[in-house]
Design a protein around this motif. Structure first.
Motif, PDB file in Angstrom:
ATOM      1  N   PHE A 163       0.815  -1.213   0.000  1.00  0.00           N
ATOM      2  CA  PHE A 163       0.000   0.000   0.000  1.00  0.00           C
ATOM      3  C   PHE A 163       0.855   1.273   0.000  1.00  0.00           C
ATOM      4  O   PHE A 163       1.774   1.431   0.800  1.00  0.00           O
ATOM      5  N   HIS A 164       0.538   2.197  -0.932  1.00  0.00           N
ATOM      6  CA  HIS A 164       1.138   3.533  -0.963  1.00  0.00           C
ATOM      7  C   HIS A 164       0.123   4.526  -1.524  1.00  0.00           C
ATOM      8  O   HIS A 164       0.467   5.421  -2.297  1.00  0.00           O
ATOM      9  N   HIS A 165      -1.118   4.349  -1.102  1.00  0.00           N
ATOM     10  CA  HIS A 165      -2.226   5.137  -1.623  1.00  0.00           C
ATOM     11  C   HIS A 165      -2.801   6.004  -0.499  1.00  0.00           C
ATOM     12  O   HIS A 165      -2.195   6.141   0.559  1.00  0.00           O
ATOM     13  N   ASP A 166      -3.985   6.554  -0.732  1.00  0.00           N
ATOM     14  CA  ASP A 166      -4.654   7.361   0.296  1.00  0.00           C
ATOM     15  C   ASP A 166      -5.657   6.543   1.096  1.00  0.00           C
ATOM     16  O   ASP A 166      -5.979   6.896   2.231  1.00  0.00           O
ATOM     17  N   ALA A 167      -6.167   5.478   0.511  1.00  0.00           N
ATOM     18  CA  ALA A 167      -7.127   4.615   1.203  1.00  0.00           C
ATOM     19  C   ALA A 167      -7.102   3.240   0.553  1.00  0.00           C
ATOM     20  O   ALA A 167      -6.650   3.070  -0.588  1.00  0.00           O
ATOM     21  N   MET A 168      -7.587   2.253   1.301  1.00  0.00           N
ATOM     22  CA  MET A 168      -7.624   0.877   0.813  1.00  0.00           C
ATOM     23  C   MET A 168      -9.004   0.282   1.042  1.00  0.00           C
ATOM     24  O   MET A 168      -9.622   0.505   2.081  1.00  0.00           O
ATOM     25  N   ILE A 169      -9.455  -0.495   0.076  1.00  0.00           N
ATOM     26  CA  ILE A 169     -10.640  -1.337   0.230  1.00  0.00           C
ATOM     27  C   ILE A 169     -10.181  -2.782   0.221  1.00  0.00           C
ATOM     28  O   ILE A 169      -9.502  -3.221  -0.704  1.00  0.00           O
ATOM     29  N   MET A 170     -10.519  -3.531   1.260  1.00  0.00           N
ATOM     30  CA  MET A 170     -10.238  -4.960   1.298  1.00  0.00           C
ATOM     31  C   MET A 170     -11.534  -5.701   1.017  1.00  0.00           C
ATOM     32  O   MET A 170     -12.564  -5.435   1.651  1.00  0.00           O
ATOM     33  N   MET A 171     -11.513  -6.620   0.053  1.00  0.00           N
ATOM     34  CA  MET A 171     -12.728  -7.340  -0.297  1.00  0.00           C
ATOM     35  C   MET A 171     -12.384  -8.736  -0.798  1.00  0.00           C
ATOM     36  O   MET A 171     -11.263  -8.995  -1.246  1.00  0.00           O
ATOM     37  N   ASP A 172     -13.353  -9.649  -0.701  1.00  0.00           N
ATOM     38  CA  ASP A 172     -13.170 -11.023  -1.154  1.00  0.00           C
ATOM     39  C   ASP A 172     -13.402 -11.127  -2.654  1.00  0.00           C
ATOM     40  O   ASP A 172     -14.053 -10.274  -3.260  1.00  0.00           O
ATOM     41  N   ALA A 173     -12.897 -12.226  -3.227  1.00  0.00           N
ATOM     42  CA  ALA A 173     -12.987 -12.419  -4.671  1.00  0.00           C
ATOM     43  C   ALA A 173     -14.260 -13.123  -5.104  1.00  0.00           C
ATOM     44  O   ALA A 173     -14.525 -13.236  -6.300  1.00  0.00           O
ATOM     45  N   ASP A 174     -15.068 -13.600  -4.159  1.00  0.00           N
ATOM     46  CA  ASP A 174     -16.209 -14.434  -4.510  1.00  0.00           C
ATOM     47  C   ASP A 174     -17.494 -13.643  -4.730  1.00  0.00           C
ATOM     48  O   ASP A 174     -18.567 -14.220  -4.905  1.00  0.00           O
ATOM     49  N   LEU A 175     -17.403 -12.294  -4.686  1.00  0.00           N
ATOM     50  CA  LEU A 175     -18.536 -11.391  -4.924  1.00  0.00           C
ATOM     51  C   LEU A 175     -19.617 -11.489  -3.847  1.00  0.00           C
ATOM     52  O   LEU A 175     -20.754 -11.067  -4.077  1.00  0.00           O
ATOM     53  N   GLN A 176     -19.286 -12.019  -2.696  1.00  0.00           N
ATOM     54  CA  GLN A 176     -20.192 -11.885  -1.559  1.00  0.00           C
ATOM     55  C   GLN A 176     -20.172 -10.460  -1.025  1.00  0.00           C
ATOM     56  O   GLN A 176     -21.098 -10.032  -0.350  1.00  0.00           O
ATOM     57  N   HIS A 177     -19.107  -9.738  -1.325  1.00  0.00           N
ATOM     58  CA  HIS A 177     -18.998  -8.328  -0.970  1.00  0.00           C
ATOM     59  C   HIS A 177     -19.365  -7.498  -2.198  1.00  0.00           C
ATOM     60  O   HIS A 177     -18.612  -7.473  -3.169  1.00  0.00           O
ATOM     61  N   PRO A 178     -20.516  -6.838  -2.207  1.00  0.00           N
ATOM     62  CA  PRO A 178     -20.966  -6.104  -3.399  1.00  0.00           C
ATOM     63  C   PRO A 178     -20.093  -4.880  -3.665  1.00  0.00           C
ATOM     64  O   PRO A 178     -20.000  -3.983  -2.815  1.00  0.00           O
ATOM     65  N   PRO A 179     -19.440  -4.791  -4.836  1.00  0.00           N
ATOM     66  CA  PRO A 179     -18.588  -3.635  -5.138  1.00  0.00           C
ATOM     67  C   PRO A 179     -19.332  -2.312  -5.124  1.00  0.00           C
ATOM     68  O   PRO A 179     -18.732  -1.264  -4.840  1.00  0.00           O
ATOM     69  N   VAL A 180     -20.636  -2.320  -5.414  1.00  0.00           N
ATOM     70  CA  VAL A 180     -21.395  -1.071  -5.462  1.00  0.00           C
ATOM     71  C   VAL A 180     -21.386  -0.370  -4.104  1.00  0.00           C
ATOM     72  O   VAL A 180     -21.539   0.861  -4.029  1.00  0.00           O
ATOM     73  N   LEU A 181     -21.195  -1.125  -3.021  1.00  0.00           N
ATOM     74  CA  LEU A 181     -21.184  -0.536  -1.687  1.00  0.00           C
ATOM     75  C   LEU A 181     -19.961   0.366  -1.465  1.00  0.00           C
ATOM     76  O   LEU A 181     -19.973   1.216  -0.580  1.00  0.00           O
ATOM     77  N   VAL A 182     -18.951   0.189  -2.294  1.00  0.00           N
ATOM     78  CA  VAL A 182     -17.738   0.997  -2.158  1.00  0.00           C
ATOM     79  C   VAL A 182     -18.042   2.480  -2.347  1.00  0.00           C
ATOM     80  O   VAL A 182     -17.415   3.333  -1.717  1.00  0.00           O
ATOM     81  N   ASN A 183     -19.007   2.813  -3.194  1.00  0.00           N
ATOM     82  CA  ASN A 183     -19.358   4.218  -3.418  1.00  0.00           C
ATOM     83  C   ASN A 183     -19.777   4.904  -2.120  1.00  0.00           C
ATOM     84  O   ASN A 183     -19.341   6.025  -1.826  1.00  0.00           O
ATOM     85  N   ASP A 184     -20.593   4.217  -1.330  1.00  0.00           N
ATOM     86  CA  ASP A 184     -21.030   4.783  -0.050  1.00  0.00           C
ATOM     87  C   ASP A 184     -19.883   4.807   0.966  1.00  0.00           C
ATOM     88  O   ASP A 184     -19.798   5.719   1.796  1.00  0.00           O
ATOM     89  N   MET A 185     -19.009   3.808   0.905  1.00  0.00           N
ATOM     90  CA  MET A 185     -17.860   3.792   1.806  1.00  0.00           C
ATOM     91  C   MET A 185     -16.974   5.016   1.584  1.00  0.00           C
ATOM     92  O   MET A 185     -16.505   5.649   2.542  1.00  0.00           O
ATOM     93  N   ILE A 186     -16.740   5.315   0.332  1.00  0.00           N
ATOM     94  CA  ILE A 186     -15.871   6.453   0.002  1.00  0.00           C
ATOM     95  C   ILE A 186     -16.493   7.760   0.491  1.00  0.00           C
ATOM     96  O   ILE A 186     -15.793   8.648   1.016  1.00  0.00           O
ATOM     97  N   LYS A 187     -17.804   7.886   0.384  1.00  0.00           N
ATOM     98  CA  LYS A 187     -18.465   9.099   0.858  1.00  0.00           C
ATOM     99  C   LYS A 187     -18.312   9.250   2.366  1.00  0.00           C
ATOM    100  O   LYS A 187     -18.082  10.355   2.870  1.00  0.00           O
ATOM    101  N   LEU A 188     -18.433   8.150   3.101  1.00  0.00           N
ATOM    102  CA  LEU A 188     -18.250   8.201   4.558  1.00  0.00           C
ATOM    103  C   LEU A 188     -16.795   8.503   4.912  1.00  0.00           C
ATOM    104  O   LEU A 188     -16.517   9.222   5.869  1.00  0.00           O
ATOM    105  N   TRP A 189     -15.880   7.963   4.134  1.00  0.00           N
ATOM    106  CA  TRP A 189     -14.460   8.246   4.361  1.00  0.00           C
ATOM    107  C   TRP A 189     -14.179   9.737   4.209  1.00  0.00           C
ATOM    108  O   TRP A 189     -13.441  10.325   5.006  1.00  0.00           O
ATOM    109  N   ARG A 190     -14.783  10.341   3.235  1.00  0.00           N
ATOM    110  CA  ARG A 190     -14.564  11.766   3.005  1.00  0.00           C
ATOM    111  C   ARG A 190     -15.261  12.640   4.049  1.00  0.00           C
ATOM    112  O   ARG A 190     -14.973  13.833   4.135  1.00  0.00           O
TER     113      ARG A 190
END
Length: 318
Positions: free
Chosen positions: A86-113
């Motif tokens: 890691f050498h970024h500003d933020a990280m998302i950790m997620m599984d590869a089996d799509l049990q974690h919906p990628p669309v939820l990342v949009n809301d995560m980023i808003k809360l992070w900001r």
């Protein structure tokens, strides 16, 4: 522009990684959020075609990187490889089996900001999981929360957004016997939950067998709290207390009734009971001693067989 790393540990996920990448680039509005992104696949010693498929994705798409570990170290260690890279500003950790919906990342980023530094996804439903697995998970988190001094977050896994400060803190924790779900709470920082319903696996079966789950629970208890050591102490006091009371009972009975022949079954039961208590206490001590032994070796947590990243200059200097 802020930079986001999406880290995806993979073990035998050949049927899922391509679909996951397509969902990531279509469901997450990177352009609208004003984010530069990188998708990092950590190939944790897969024995199927996962490595080859990830390499093909990295060759085809500039935003895809990968790290292939020399063998299967387990998800906990694969996440450490992501923290190290890691050498970024933020990280998302997620599984590869799509049990974690990628669309939820949009809301995560808003809360992070909004200032939150650990935005964790909390499961409401777990489709595709058995009643036994769900209930034992709930019981385990209740037990761990009851015996630990550090708060435990139930129904929260590794699907979360971590600010740079959190990743740097986690990277500093180098113990080999890891329980990352507990380490998130050890490092602290501002946390907020976001609810979601876990979908069934897209393809394949879960890699978490009953044995692996029991081993993870053991790692969680022994790595996160010293309560079992105190439990063995309390057990010793309780057994000694019962033995003392039984001694008084026999003394009073002998004075009132007179001496009687001691029962052989009673002696056998007491010996077996005390022997069991001693073995349990020794086993608890052995678990902690084994962890001290492993940590004292100070071995590297993992070895990299091959990698392709979007920051070759940085990698060559490490």
């Amino acid at each position: 522009m802020e930079r986001l790393l999406l880290a995806v540990p993979c073990y035998n996920e050949a049927d899922n990684v391509e679909e996951l990448y397509q969902r990531v680039v279509t469901d997450i509005d990177f352009a609208g959020l004003g984010l530069a992104h990188e998708v990092l696949f950590i190939n944790d010693g897969s024995t199927d075609q996962t490595g080859e498929i990830i390499k093909a994705l990295a060759h085809k798409h500039e935003d895809v990187s990968y790290i292939s570990l020399s063998r299967n170290y387990g998800k906990e260690t694969a996440m450490v490889a992501a923290f190290d890279y890691f050498h970024h500003d933020a990280m998302i950790m997620m599984d590869a089996d799509l049990q974690h919906p990628p669309v939820l990342v949009n809301d995560m980023i808003k809360l992070w900001r909004l200032g939150y530094e650990d935005v964790y996804a909390k499961r409401n439903k777990r489709e595709g999981e058995s009643w036994f697995k769900i209930k034992t998970s709930q019981w385990f988190y209740r037990l761990l929360g009851a015996i630990s001094r550090t708060p435990v977050t139930p129904d929260a896994g590794d699907f979360r957004l971590l600010d740079k400060k959190v990743v740097v803190a986690l990277r500093a924790l180098r113990e080999s016997q890891r329980y990352t779900k507990g380490l998130y709470n050890v490092v602290g920082f501002r946390k907020v939950a976001i609810d979601f319903d876990a979908a069934p696996r897209l393809h394949g079966k879960s890699k978490w067998s009953l044995f692996n789950l029991i081993n993870l629970a053991s790692e969680g208890v022994t790595s996160y709290t010293t309560a079992p050591l105190r439990l063995s102490t309390f057990l010793g006091f309780i057994v000694s207390g019962f033995a003392f009371l039984y001694m008084i009972y026999l003394f009073v009975k002998t004075i009132i009734v007179g001496p009687t022949q001691s029962g052989f079954p009673t002696i056998v039961i007491l010996i077996l009971f005390l022997g069991g208590c001693i073995l349990i206490s020794n086993g608890i001590l052995g678990e902690y001693l084994a962890r001290v032994f492993m940590e004292s070796k100070n071995r590297p947590l993992y070895f990299v067989e091959e990698k392709k990243t979007n920051d070759e200059q940085r990698d060559s200097s490490r």
